[in-house]
Each structure stands twice: as structure tokens, then as C-alpha cells.
Design a protein around this motif. Structure first.
Motif, PDB file in Angstrom:
ATOM      1  N   LEU A 119       0.855  -1.171   0.000  1.00 10.00           N
ATOM      2  CA  LEU A 119       0.000   0.000   0.000  1.00 10.00           C
ATOM      3  C   LEU A 119       0.902   1.235   0.000  1.00 10.00           C
ATOM      4  CD1 LEU A 119      -2.903   1.063   0.158  1.00 10.00           C
ATOM      5  CD2 LEU A 119      -2.678   1.036   2.644  1.00 10.00           C
ATOM      6  N   PRO A 120       1.253   1.743  -1.186  1.00  8.36           N
ATOM      7  CA  PRO A 120       2.177   2.879  -1.248  1.00  8.36           C
ATOM      8  C   PRO A 120       1.453   4.174  -0.886  1.00  8.36           C
ATOM      9  CG  PRO A 120       1.429   2.342  -3.437  1.00  8.36           C
ATOM     10  CD  PRO A 120       0.837   1.311  -2.513  1.00  8.36           C
ATOM     11  N   PRO A 121       2.229   5.231  -0.578  1.00  8.15           N
ATOM     12  CA  PRO A 121       1.609   6.533  -0.354  1.00  8.15           C
ATOM     13  C   PRO A 121       0.890   6.991  -1.625  1.00  8.15           C
ATOM     14  CG  PRO A 121       4.010   6.700  -0.364  1.00  8.15           C
ATOM     15  CD  PRO A 121       3.672   5.264  -0.449  1.00  8.15           C
ATOM     16  N   LEU A 122      -0.128   7.818  -1.472  1.00 12.34           N
ATOM     17  CA  LEU A 122      -0.951   8.222  -2.613  1.00 12.34           C
ATOM     18  C   LEU A 122      -0.158   8.921  -3.709  1.00 12.34           C
ATOM     19  CD1 LEU A 122      -4.126   9.453  -0.725  1.00 12.34           C
ATOM     20  CD2 LEU A 122      -3.795   7.306  -1.956  1.00 12.34           C
ATOM     21  N   TRP A 123       0.903   9.640  -3.326  1.00 15.66           N
ATOM     22  CA  TRP A 123       1.674  10.393  -4.316  1.00 15.66           C
ATOM     23  C   TRP A 123       2.574   9.495  -5.164  1.00 15.66           C
ATOM     24  CZ3 TRP A 123       6.761   9.529  -3.409  1.00 15.66           C
ATOM     25  CH2 TRP A 123       7.140   9.228  -2.100  1.00 15.66           C
ATOM     26  N   LEU A 124       2.796   8.268  -4.741  1.00 17.22           N
ATOM     27  CA  LEU A 124       3.673   7.353  -5.475  1.00 17.22           C
ATOM     28  C   LEU A 124       2.829   6.525  -6.425  1.00 17.22           C
ATOM     29  CD1 LEU A 124       6.558   6.353  -5.830  1.00 17.22           C
ATOM     30  CD2 LEU A 124       6.153   4.735  -4.002  1.00 17.22           C
ATOM     31  N   LYS A 125       2.913   6.831  -7.694  1.00 16.72           N
ATOM     32  CA  LYS A 125       2.107   6.155  -8.715  1.00 16.72           C
ATOM     33  C   LYS A 125       2.853   4.920  -9.226  1.00 16.72           C
ATOM     34  CE  LYS A 125      -0.781   9.618  -8.662  1.00 16.72           C
ATOM     35  NZ  LYS A 125      -1.769   9.612  -7.643  1.00 16.72           N
ATOM     36  N   ARG A 126       2.708   3.807  -8.516  1.00 20.55           N
ATOM     37  CA  ARG A 126       3.341   2.546  -8.916  1.00 20.55           C
ATOM     38  C   ARG A 126       2.359   1.416  -8.737  1.00 20.55           C
ATOM     39  NH1 ARG A 126       9.437   1.618  -8.492  1.00 20.55           N
ATOM     40  NH2 ARG A 126       8.621  -0.402  -9.039  1.00 20.55           N
ATOM     41  N   LYS A 127       2.558   0.383  -9.531  1.00 21.50           N
ATOM     42  CA  LYS A 127       1.755  -0.824  -9.341  1.00 21.50           C
ATOM     43  C   LYS A 127       2.273  -1.556  -8.110  1.00 21.50           C
ATOM     44  CE  LYS A 127       0.508  -1.530 -14.156  1.00 21.50           C
ATOM     45  NZ  LYS A 127       0.529  -2.432 -15.295  1.00 21.50           N
ATOM     46  N   VAL A 128       1.375  -2.137  -7.372  1.00 21.94           N
ATOM     47  CA  VAL A 128       1.766  -2.878  -6.188  1.00 21.94           C
ATOM     48  C   VAL A 128       1.489  -4.360  -6.403  1.00 21.94           C
ATOM     49  CG1 VAL A 128       1.456  -1.001  -4.551  1.00 21.94           C
ATOM     50  CG2 VAL A 128      -0.493  -2.425  -5.130  1.00 21.94           C
ATOM     51  N   PRO A 129       2.171  -5.228  -5.701  1.00 21.86           N
ATOM     52  CA  PRO A 129       3.231  -4.935  -4.746  1.00 21.86           C
ATOM     53  C   PRO A 129       4.567  -4.693  -5.450  1.00 21.86           C
ATOM     54  CG  PRO A 129       2.855  -7.293  -4.830  1.00 21.86           C
ATOM     55  CD  PRO A 129       1.849  -6.666  -5.760  1.00 21.86           C
ATOM     56  N   PHE A 130       5.476  -3.993  -4.754  1.00 23.08           N
ATOM     57  CA  PHE A 130       6.845  -3.839  -5.236  1.00 23.08           C
ATOM     58  C   PHE A 130       7.781  -3.892  -4.035  1.00 23.08           C
ATOM     59  CE2 PHE A 130       5.385   0.481  -4.548  1.00 23.08           C
ATOM     60  CZ  PHE A 130       6.455   1.110  -3.926  1.00 23.08           C
ATOM     61  N   THR A 131       9.047  -4.141  -4.307  1.00 26.57           N
ATOM     62  CA  THR A 131      10.028  -4.337  -3.243  1.00 26.57           C
ATOM     63  C   THR A 131      11.031  -3.195  -3.233  1.00 26.57           C
ATOM     64  OG1 THR A 131       9.803  -6.726  -3.517  1.00 26.57           O
ATOM     65  CG2 THR A 131      11.738  -5.951  -2.321  1.00 26.57           C
ATOM     66  N   LEU A 132      11.361  -2.716  -2.049  1.00 28.98           N
ATOM     67  CA  LEU A 132      12.422  -1.736  -1.846  1.00 28.98           C
ATOM     68  C   LEU A 132      13.537  -2.407  -1.062  1.00 28.98           C
ATOM     69  CD1 LEU A 132      10.534   1.494  -0.729  1.00 28.98           C
ATOM     70  CD2 LEU A 132      11.597   1.046  -2.930  1.00 28.98           C
ATOM     71  N   GLY A 133      14.780  -2.130  -1.433  1.00 25.34           N
ATOM     72  CA  GLY A 133      15.898  -2.718  -0.726  1.00 25.34           C
ATOM     73  C   GLY A 133      16.952  -1.691  -0.365  1.00 25.34           C
ATOM     74  N   LEU A 134      17.635  -1.919   0.741  1.00 28.47           N
ATOM     75  CA  LEU A 134      18.767  -1.094   1.159  1.00 28.47           C
ATOM     76  C   LEU A 134      20.026  -1.909   0.907  1.00 28.47           C
ATOM     77  CD1 LEU A 134      19.882   1.467   2.517  1.00 28.47           C
ATOM     78  CD2 LEU A 134      19.620   0.297   4.701  1.00 28.47           C
TER      79      LEU A 134
END
Length: 106
Positions: free
Chosen positions: A82-97
């Protein structure tokens, strides 16, 4: 404390700002033109930062540019459903550090 009514206030806030990359602009230039990932190294303590900083946040001295490796270690990751409303991306997606080879920070 006694029972109190809950008051909700809805508002929309907008902010516009300009940001200059200044002394760290080499990071973006090298990435775009030469496909190199650059970090900065503290001249006093030797910590290598990526993303780069113009001054060491620990020692408050200037840093120098160093080239980093193209491989690294995944430190943390999360799956965004569930991304923030301002982030227009399809979900789900992965973020990594990722801590790149040659860097001390992710």
C-alpha cells in the motif's frame, strides 16, 4: 481525563521547493555519463558514504570522491503493498537497502 469528543480536520497541503545538488552533483553526472557509482570518503575517519555527503556527518570535515563497486550486500528489504498516494506505482513492489562494495553505509 474525561471523555472528550474527537475533532478531525481535513486539509490539503502543497509545497514547492528547489534543491541544488551542489557539491554532490558529481554523483549524478558520473552515473549518467560514465555509468560509475561514486561515494565520498571522510578525510578524517575514513568512512565511505553512499549516497555521498559533502561533509562527514560524524567529523564535520570535507569528504573526497571515491568510486564504488557495482556489487553489494542487501541489508534490509520490504515489500510495499500500500504505497503513499503520491507514489504512482503498481503494487506490490520491493524496496531494498544495499551496501555497495567499498562503502560503509547503505
Amino acid at each position: 481525563m474525561e471523555n472528550q469528543d474527537i475533532v478531525k480536520a481535513y486539509y490539503k497541503m502543497e509545497a514547492e521547493f528547489n534543491y541544488s545538488y551542489g557539491r554532490i552533483s558529481r554523483f549524478f553526472k558520473e552515473l549518467m555519463e560514465n555509468k560509475k557509482i561514486m561515494g565520498t570518503k571522510c578525510l578524517k575517519c575514513g568512512i565511505v558514504f553512499c549516497p555521498p555527503t559533502s561533509d562527514c556527518p560524524k567529523c564535520w570535515v570535507p569528504t573526497e570522491w571515491v568510486e564504488l563497486g557495482r556489487k553489494g550486500t542487501l541489508l534490509h528489504y520490504t515489500i510495499i503493498g500500500l504505497p503513499p498516494l503520491w507514489l504512482k506505482r503498481k503494487v506490490p513492489f520491493t524496496l531494498g537497502l544495499i551496501k555497495l562494495d567499498g562503502a560503509d553505509t547503505g
